[in-house]
Design a protein around this motif. Structure first.
Motif, PDB file in Angstrom:
ATOM      1  N   SER A  46       0.853  -1.181   0.000  1.00 21.92           N
ATOM      2  CA  SER A  46       0.000   0.000   0.000  1.00 21.92           C
ATOM      3  C   SER A  46       0.888   1.230   0.000  1.00 21.92           C
ATOM      4  O   SER A  46       1.635   1.455   0.953  1.00 21.92           O
ATOM      5  CB  SER A  46      -0.898  -0.010   1.254  1.00 21.92           C
ATOM      6  OG  SER A  46      -1.732   1.127   1.273  1.00 21.92           O
ATOM      7  N   GLY A  47       0.814   2.011  -1.073  1.00 19.04           N
ATOM      8  CA  GLY A  47       1.662   3.199  -1.164  1.00 19.04           C
ATOM      9  C   GLY A  47       1.211   4.314  -0.245  1.00 19.04           C
ATOM     10  O   GLY A  47       2.032   5.024   0.338  1.00 19.04           O
ATOM     11  N   GLY A 102      -1.721   3.963   2.041  1.00 21.65           N
ATOM     12  CA  GLY A 102      -2.502   3.534   3.202  1.00 21.65           C
ATOM     13  C   GLY A 102      -3.884   2.975   2.912  1.00 21.65           C
ATOM     14  O   GLY A 102      -4.494   2.353   3.789  1.00 21.65           O
ATOM     15  N   HIS A 103      -4.416   3.193   1.708  1.00 21.29           N
ATOM     16  CA  HIS A 103      -5.791   2.756   1.439  1.00 21.29           C
ATOM     17  C   HIS A 103      -5.901   1.228   1.327  1.00 21.29           C
ATOM     18  O   HIS A 103      -6.800   0.618   1.918  1.00 21.29           O
ATOM     19  CB  HIS A 103      -6.313   3.404   0.151  1.00 21.29           C
ATOM     20  CG  HIS A 103      -6.261   4.891   0.168  1.00 21.29           C
ATOM     21  ND1 HIS A 103      -5.125   5.592  -0.197  1.00 21.29           N
ATOM     22  CD2 HIS A 103      -7.190   5.819   0.509  1.00 21.29           C
ATOM     23  CE1 HIS A 103      -5.358   6.888  -0.075  1.00 21.29           C
ATOM     24  NE2 HIS A 103      -6.606   7.058   0.358  1.00 21.29           N
ATOM     25  N   THR A 104      -4.979   0.629   0.606  1.00 18.54           N
ATOM     26  CA  THR A 104      -5.013  -0.829   0.464  1.00 18.54           C
ATOM     27  C   THR A 104      -4.666  -1.492   1.789  1.00 18.54           C
ATOM     28  O   THR A 104      -5.111  -2.614   2.067  1.00 18.54           O
ATOM     29  CB  THR A 104      -4.059  -1.286  -0.667  1.00 18.54           C
ATOM     30  OG1 THR A 104      -4.314  -0.473  -1.815  1.00 18.54           O
ATOM     31  CG2 THR A 104      -4.276  -2.742  -1.032  1.00 18.54           C
ATOM     32  N   LYS A 105      -3.917  -0.777   2.634  1.00 18.56           N
ATOM     33  CA  LYS A 105      -3.625  -1.307   3.972  1.00 18.56           C
ATOM     34  C   LYS A 105      -4.916  -1.441   4.789  1.00 18.56           C
ATOM     35  O   LYS A 105      -5.104  -2.426   5.510  1.00 18.56           O
ATOM     36  CB  LYS A 105      -2.623  -0.407   4.702  1.00 18.56           C
ATOM     37  CG  LYS A 105      -2.208  -0.971   6.043  1.00 18.56           C
ATOM     38  CD  LYS A 105      -1.153  -0.148   6.731  1.00 18.56           C
ATOM     39  CE  LYS A 105      -0.738  -0.845   8.021  1.00 18.56           C
ATOM     40  NZ  LYS A 105       0.086   0.013   8.864  1.00 18.56           N
ATOM     41  N   THR A 158      -4.292  -1.008  -7.374  1.00 20.92           N
ATOM     42  CA  THR A 158      -4.167  -1.017  -8.836  1.00 20.92           C
ATOM     43  C   THR A 158      -3.426   0.245  -9.245  1.00 20.92           C
ATOM     44  O   THR A 158      -3.881   1.359  -8.995  1.00 20.92           O
ATOM     45  CB  THR A 158      -5.553  -1.086  -9.504  1.00 20.92           C
ATOM     46  OG1 THR A 158      -6.118  -2.366  -9.216  1.00 20.92           O
ATOM     47  CG2 THR A 158      -5.440  -0.916 -11.014  1.00 20.92           C
ATOM     48  N   TYR A 159      -2.242   0.039  -9.797  1.00 24.30           N
ATOM     49  CA  TYR A 159      -1.447   1.138 -10.345  1.00 24.30           C
ATOM     50  C   TYR A 159      -1.284   0.861 -11.842  1.00 24.30           C
ATOM     51  O   TYR A 159      -0.778  -0.206 -12.233  1.00 24.30           O
ATOM     52  CB  TYR A 159      -0.062   1.189  -9.701  1.00 24.30           C
ATOM     53  CG  TYR A 159       0.020   1.696  -8.260  1.00 24.30           C
ATOM     54  CD1 TYR A 159      -1.081   2.228  -7.591  1.00 24.30           C
ATOM     55  CD2 TYR A 159       1.236   1.658  -7.570  1.00 24.30           C
ATOM     56  CE1 TYR A 159      -0.969   2.688  -6.279  1.00 24.30           C
ATOM     57  CE2 TYR A 159       1.351   2.122  -6.265  1.00 24.30           C
ATOM     58  CZ  TYR A 159       0.244   2.632  -5.624  1.00 24.30           C
ATOM     59  OH  TYR A 159       0.355   3.079  -4.314  1.00 24.30           O
ATOM     60  N   GLY A 194      -3.324   0.009 -14.024  1.00 22.02           N
ATOM     61  CA  GLY A 194      -4.086  -1.145 -14.498  1.00 22.02           C
ATOM     62  C   GLY A 194      -3.589  -2.508 -14.052  1.00 22.02           C
ATOM     63  O   GLY A 194      -4.094  -3.531 -14.518  1.00 22.02           O
ATOM     64  N   ASN A 196      -7.523  -2.360  -4.619  1.00 24.55           N
ATOM     65  CA  ASN A 196      -8.180  -1.090  -4.325  1.00 24.55           C
ATOM     66  C   ASN A 196      -7.659  -0.069  -5.329  1.00 24.55           C
ATOM     67  O   ASN A 196      -6.479  -0.082  -5.682  1.00 24.55           O
ATOM     68  CB  ASN A 196      -7.786  -0.689  -2.896  1.00 24.55           C
ATOM     69  CG  ASN A 196      -7.954   0.780  -2.633  1.00 24.55           C
ATOM     70  OD1 ASN A 196      -9.065   1.266  -2.459  1.00 24.55           O
ATOM     71  ND2 ASN A 196      -6.850   1.507  -2.596  1.00 24.55           N
ATOM     72  N   SER A 197      -8.566   0.786  -5.833  1.00 23.35           N
ATOM     73  CA  SER A 197      -8.097   1.850  -6.723  1.00 23.35           C
ATOM     74  C   SER A 197      -9.026   3.055  -6.624  1.00 23.35           C
ATOM     75  O   SER A 197     -10.067   2.989  -5.957  1.00 23.35           O
ATOM     76  CB  SER A 197      -7.985   1.358  -8.167  1.00 23.35           C
ATOM     77  OG  SER A 197      -9.209   1.470  -8.844  1.00 23.35           O
ATOM     78  N   ALA A 198      -8.666   4.117  -7.310  1.00 20.35           N
ATOM     79  CA  ALA A 198      -9.407   5.368  -7.179  1.00 20.35           C
ATOM     80  C   ALA A 198     -10.703   5.373  -7.992  1.00 20.35           C
ATOM     81  O   ALA A 198     -11.731   5.884  -7.549  1.00 20.35           O
ATOM     82  CB  ALA A 198      -8.519   6.545  -7.584  1.00 20.35           C
ATOM     83  N   SER A 199     -10.661   4.830  -9.203  1.00 20.24           N
ATOM     84  CA  SER A 199     -11.842   4.861 -10.076  1.00 20.24           C
ATOM     85  C   SER A 199     -12.742   3.668  -9.779  1.00 20.24           C
ATOM     86  O   SER A 199     -12.294   2.652  -9.255  1.00 20.24           O
ATOM     87  CB  SER A 199     -11.412   4.800 -11.540  1.00 20.24           C
ATOM     88  OG  SER A 199     -10.560   5.876 -11.831  1.00 20.24           O
ATOM     89  N   GLY A 231     -11.469   1.465 -13.026  1.00 26.65           N
ATOM     90  CA  GLY A 231     -10.032   1.683 -12.780  1.00 26.65           C
ATOM     91  C   GLY A 231      -9.138   0.548 -13.259  1.00 26.65           C
ATOM     92  O   GLY A 231      -7.962   0.496 -12.911  1.00 26.65           O
ATOM     93  N   SER A 277     -11.217   3.823  -3.439  1.00 24.63           N
ATOM     94  CA  SER A 277     -10.897   4.948  -2.557  1.00 24.63           C
ATOM     95  C   SER A 277     -10.811   6.202  -3.406  1.00 24.63           C
ATOM     96  O   SER A 277      -9.909   6.317  -4.259  1.00 24.63           O
ATOM     97  CB  SER A 277      -9.553   4.712  -1.862  1.00 24.63           C
ATOM     98  OG  SER A 277      -9.599   3.551  -1.067  1.00 24.63           O
TER      99      SER A 277
HETATM  100  C1  LIG Z   1       1.257   5.177  -9.966  1.00 26.10           C
HETATM  101  C2  LIG Z   1      -0.216   5.151  -9.737  1.00 26.10           C
HETATM  102  C3  LIG Z   1      -1.026   4.536 -10.680  1.00 26.10           C
HETATM  103  C4  LIG Z   1      -2.413   4.474 -10.495  1.00 26.10           C
HETATM  104  N1  LIG Z   1      -3.171   3.809 -11.411  1.00 26.10           N
HETATM  105  C5  LIG Z   1      -4.517   3.670 -11.179  1.00 26.10           C
HETATM  106  C6  LIG Z   1      -5.316   2.927 -12.094  1.00 26.10           C
HETATM  107  O1  LIG Z   1      -4.857   2.318 -13.050  1.00 26.10           O
HETATM  108  N2  LIG Z   1      -6.651   2.885 -11.837  1.00 26.10           N
HETATM  109  C7  LIG Z   1      -7.231   3.538 -10.784  1.00 26.10           C
HETATM  110  O2  LIG Z   1      -8.430   3.485 -10.636  1.00 26.10           O
HETATM  111  N3  LIG Z   1      -6.467   4.221  -9.887  1.00 26.10           N
HETATM  112  C8  LIG Z   1      -5.137   4.290 -10.063  1.00 26.10           C
HETATM  113  N4  LIG Z   1      -4.351   4.940  -9.142  1.00 26.10           N
HETATM  114  C9  LIG Z   1      -4.961   5.411  -7.899  1.00 26.10           C
HETATM  115  C10 LIG Z   1      -4.736   4.412  -6.751  1.00 26.10           C
HETATM  116  O3  LIG Z   1      -5.139   3.106  -7.129  1.00 26.10           O
HETATM  117  C11 LIG Z   1      -5.506   4.843  -5.517  1.00 26.10           C
HETATM  118  O4  LIG Z   1      -5.078   6.115  -5.109  1.00 26.10           O
HETATM  119  C12 LIG Z   1      -5.389   3.846  -4.378  1.00 26.10           C
HETATM  120  O5  LIG Z   1      -6.292   4.185  -3.353  1.00 26.10           O
HETATM  121  C13 LIG Z   1      -3.971   3.821  -3.829  1.00 26.10           C
HETATM  122  O6  LIG Z   1      -3.896   2.826  -2.850  1.00 26.10           O
HETATM  123  P1  LIG Z   1      -2.773   2.888  -1.729  1.00 26.10           P
HETATM  124  O7  LIG Z   1      -3.093   4.072  -0.839  1.00 26.10           O
HETATM  125  O8  LIG Z   1      -2.898   1.609  -0.980  1.00 26.10           O
HETATM  126  O9  LIG Z   1      -1.470   3.038  -2.445  1.00 26.10           O
HETATM  127  C14 LIG Z   1      -2.988   5.035  -9.326  1.00 26.10           C
HETATM  128  C15 LIG Z   1      -2.162   5.663  -8.387  1.00 26.10           C
HETATM  129  C16 LIG Z   1      -0.808   5.708  -8.578  1.00 26.10           C
HETATM  130  C17 LIG Z   1       0.075   6.358  -7.531  1.00 26.10           C
END
Ligand SMILES: Cc1cc2nc3c(=O)[nH]c(=O)nc-3n(C[C@H](O)[C@H](O)[C@H](O)COP(=O)(O)O)c2cc1C
Length: 191
Positions: free
Chosen positions: A13-14, A16-19, A64-65, A67, A99-102, A105, A157
């Motif tokens: 988790s970069g 904290g959200h996936t954590k 998900t970073y 994709g 977990n991802s933002a969209s 996503g 998230s």
């Molecule tokens: C390098 C990077 C790539 C990302 N790629 C996607 C993506 O492909 N699809 C998406 O919905 N969100 C994407 N995001 C958003 C993250 O998935 C989202 O902020 C997630 O909550 C991060 O989880 P973390 O806090 O555990 O790192 C990306 C974020 C980063 C930093």
């Protein structure tokens, strides 16, 4: 059997959200009587791949970073190649979450990567057993499995929400349910 089945939740988790999601998966696994469950960060897991020798189930979790899994989680995957060579994870139970933002996503890409990874190791993948939520007029954003996943557990998230509020309760409950499902599978499989 005399030994308690052991479940490991390996996550990266970069921010904290996936954590938060991983902790919910862990709590679900720990809610199953007769199972030991631990949470291990991916870098720490990569440093000691041998620690999984007596683990019955491994649940893989990555944001998900771009994709797919994060580079940090991929480093753990690559570090497991010695275990792959010896087939030492063969017949362990496996599952995955992301977990991802969209809303979409491209999270499916991440779960597919994790399930192929598990298959490479000869592991037994267990999907999510929840019907899709929030896909009918009487549904809501608070439904479990609101992302409509089947391969594993998904969470969303919002990009401007901190891990104190995201992923939301519905996704954490989904994660908890999934952790319990994998722990129950480990219990049956190890019997
Ligand atoms: C390098 C990077 C790539 C990302 N790629 C996607 C993506 O492909 N699809 C998406 O919905 N969100 C994407 N995001 C958003 C993250 O998935 C989202 O902020 C997630 O909550 C991060 O989880 P973390 O806090 O555990 O790192 C990306 C974020 C980063 C930093």
């Amino acid at each position: 059997m005399t030994r308690k089945p052991k479940v490991a939740v390996v996550y990266h988790s970069g921010y904290g959200h996936t954590k938060v999601q991983a902790e919910a998966v862990l709590a679900g696994a720990q809610s199953v009587t007769g199972v030991d469950a631990v949470l291990i960060e991916a870098a720490e897991a990569a440093d000691n791949i041998d620690q999984f020798a007596d683990t019955d189930a491994i649940i893989f979790g990555s944001p998900t970073y771009m994709g797919t899994v994060s580079a940090q989680f991929k480093a753990f995957m690559d570090a497991s190649s010695g275990a792959w060579m010896n087939l030492s994870w063969k017949d362990k139970i496996a599952g995955g979450f992301t977990n991802s933002a969209s809303q979409v996503g491209d999270k499916t890409g991440t779960l597919q990567t994790l399930s192929v990874f598990a298959a490479q190791h000869g592991m037994i993948w267990v999907g999510l057993d929840l019907p899709p939520g929030n896909n009918a007029s009487n549904g809501s954003d608070d439904n479990m499995n609101r992302m409509g996943a089947s391969l594993g557990a998904m969470a969303q998230s919002l990009a401007d929400a901190g891990p104190d509020v995201a992923p939301p309760s519905a996704d954490q409950r989904t994660a908890h349910h999934y952790g319990a499902r994998i722990a129950n599978a480990a219990l049956r499989w190890a019997a």
